[in-house]
Design a protein around this motif. Sequence first.
Motif, short mmCIF file in Angstrom:
data_model
loop_
_atom_site.label_atom_id
_atom_site.label_comp_id
_atom_site.label_asym_id
_atom_site.label_seq_id
_atom_site.Cartn_x
_atom_site.Cartn_y
_atom_site.Cartn_z
N ASP A 14 0.83 -1.20 0.00
CA ASP A 14 0.00 0.00 0.00
C ASP A 14 0.87 1.26 0.00
OD1 ASP A 14 -2.24 -1.58 0.03
OD2 ASP A 14 -2.60 -1.38 2.18
N GLU A 15 1.92 1.26 0.83
CA GLU A 15 2.81 2.41 0.91
C GLU A 15 3.59 2.59 -0.40
OE1 GLU A 15 3.19 4.67 3.17
OE2 GLU A 15 2.03 3.86 4.84
N LEU A 16 3.98 1.47 -0.98
CA LEU A 16 4.73 1.51 -2.24
C LEU A 16 3.87 2.09 -3.36
CD1 LEU A 16 7.36 0.70 -3.70
CD2 LEU A 16 6.35 -1.55 -4.09
N LYS A 17 2.63 1.64 -3.45
CA LYS A 17 1.73 2.15 -4.49
C LYS A 17 1.40 3.62 -4.26
CE LYS A 17 -0.52 -2.14 -5.93
NZ LYS A 17 -1.79 -2.90 -6.03
N LYS A 18 1.23 3.99 -3.00
CA LYS A 18 0.93 5.39 -2.68
C LYS A 18 2.06 6.32 -3.12
CE LYS A 18 -0.20 8.37 1.27
NZ LYS A 18 -0.38 8.40 2.76
N ALA A 19 3.30 5.87 -2.91
CA ALA A 19 4.45 6.72 -3.22
C ALA A 19 4.87 6.64 -4.68
CB ALA A 19 5.63 6.34 -2.32
N TYR A 20 4.69 5.46 -5.34
CA TYR A 20 5.31 5.26 -6.64
C TYR A 20 4.37 4.76 -7.75
CZ TYR A 20 9.72 5.79 -4.16
OH TYR A 20 10.75 6.29 -3.41
N SER A 21 3.07 4.62 -7.47
CA SER A 21 2.17 4.08 -8.50
C SER A 21 2.07 4.98 -9.71
CB SER A 21 0.77 3.83 -7.92
OG SER A 21 0.21 5.04 -7.46
N GLY A 22 2.25 6.27 -9.53
CA GLY A 22 2.23 7.20 -10.66
C GLY A 22 3.55 7.27 -11.40
N ILE A 23 4.55 6.53 -10.89
CA ILE A 23 5.90 6.58 -11.46
C ILE A 23 6.27 5.26 -12.12
CG2 ILE A 23 8.33 6.94 -10.92
CD1 ILE A 23 7.43 8.59 -8.49
N PHE A 24 5.98 4.12 -11.45
CA PHE A 24 6.36 2.80 -11.94
C PHE A 24 5.14 2.01 -12.37
CE2 PHE A 24 9.82 3.20 -8.49
CZ PHE A 24 10.67 3.85 -9.37
N GLU A 25 5.32 1.14 -13.39
CA GLU A 25 4.25 0.24 -13.79
C GLU A 25 4.11 -0.90 -12.76
OE1 GLU A 25 7.31 0.78 -15.25
OE2 GLU A 25 7.33 -0.40 -17.11
N ASP A 26 2.98 -1.61 -12.87
CA ASP A 26 2.65 -2.64 -11.88
C ASP A 26 3.70 -3.73 -11.80
OD1 ASP A 26 0.37 -1.30 -11.16
OD2 ASP A 26 -0.98 -2.53 -12.40
N ALA A 27 4.24 -4.14 -12.97
CA ALA A 27 5.24 -5.22 -12.99
C ALA A 27 6.49 -4.83 -12.20
CB ALA A 27 5.61 -5.57 -14.42
N LEU A 28 6.90 -3.58 -12.33
CA LEU A 28 8.08 -3.11 -11.59
C LEU A 28 7.76 -2.99 -10.11
CD1 LEU A 28 10.92 -2.07 -11.33
CD2 LEU A 28 10.16 0.17 -12.16
N LEU A 29 6.57 -2.53 -9.76
CA LEU A 29 6.17 -2.45 -8.35
C LEU A 29 6.22 -3.83 -7.71
CD1 LEU A 29 3.15 0.02 -8.56
CD2 LEU A 29 5.38 0.48 -7.53
N GLU A 30 5.80 -4.85 -8.45
CA GLU A 30 5.84 -6.22 -7.92
C GLU A 30 7.28 -6.68 -7.70
OE1 GLU A 30 3.62 -8.76 -10.48
OE2 GLU A 30 1.71 -7.72 -10.14
N GLU A 31 8.18 -6.35 -8.62
CA GLU A 31 9.58 -6.73 -8.45
C GLU A 31 10.21 -6.01 -7.26
OE1 GLU A 31 12.48 -7.71 -11.25
OE2 GLU A 31 11.16 -7.43 -13.00
#
Length: 221
Positions: A14-31
């Motif tokens: 949740d924190e990762l998506k809040k900070a970086y969802s507008g910057i990184f795609e979902d596949a990178l967020l998962e990695e």
Amino acid sequence: MLFLTFEKIQQMLDELKKAYSGIFEDALLEEILETGILKTFHENDKIIDYGDYVKFLPLLLSGAIKILREDKEGDELLLYFLESGDTCAMTLSCCLGQTRSEIRAVAEKETQLIMIPIQKMEEWTSKYKSWRNFVFDSYHSRLTEMLETIDTIAFLNMDKRLMRYLQDKAKINQNELVQVTHQEIAYDMHTSRVVISRLLKKLELDGKIELQRNAINVLDL
């Protein structure tokens, strides 16, 4: 991340998506979630120190970090602040060049980071366009902030430098009441406590701040 509880993993996501969802795609967020290490630092904790070999790239989830530079006499100067969604360009340089750190990173307040192993940097640069853009944008943003610091030192009077410093700290902490001592300001601004105390009194007389015990209320934001 197997050593984390499900609740902790979900919180981290949740924190990762809040900070970086507008910057990184979902596949990178998962990695990032799979390979990153979650770290929490308290106010004034040293995150990176002078001479350290940097083996992880920090991605800031919450909180704030100040980046300091030391001269030959051991005096420090504040270069810039990092906020949620940032990383440190100086750390990027150390990772890529495998050199020792020339900065000190200190938690401004309670801060959460995801530490990314440096071997992932090159892999993601070729694999994800969003990561390449993030790295380039980080270099540009930090360079701009350092140039602003140089301009402030070269062209602004000390009282204007001090006011900008207080405004920056208030904005970073999202609170017009800045918890800081005169000595701490002197360290960050590479000057003496006596000078800072005199200038703070002048700013208070000008109606820009209100002095309190170990705190300063910034009225002019």
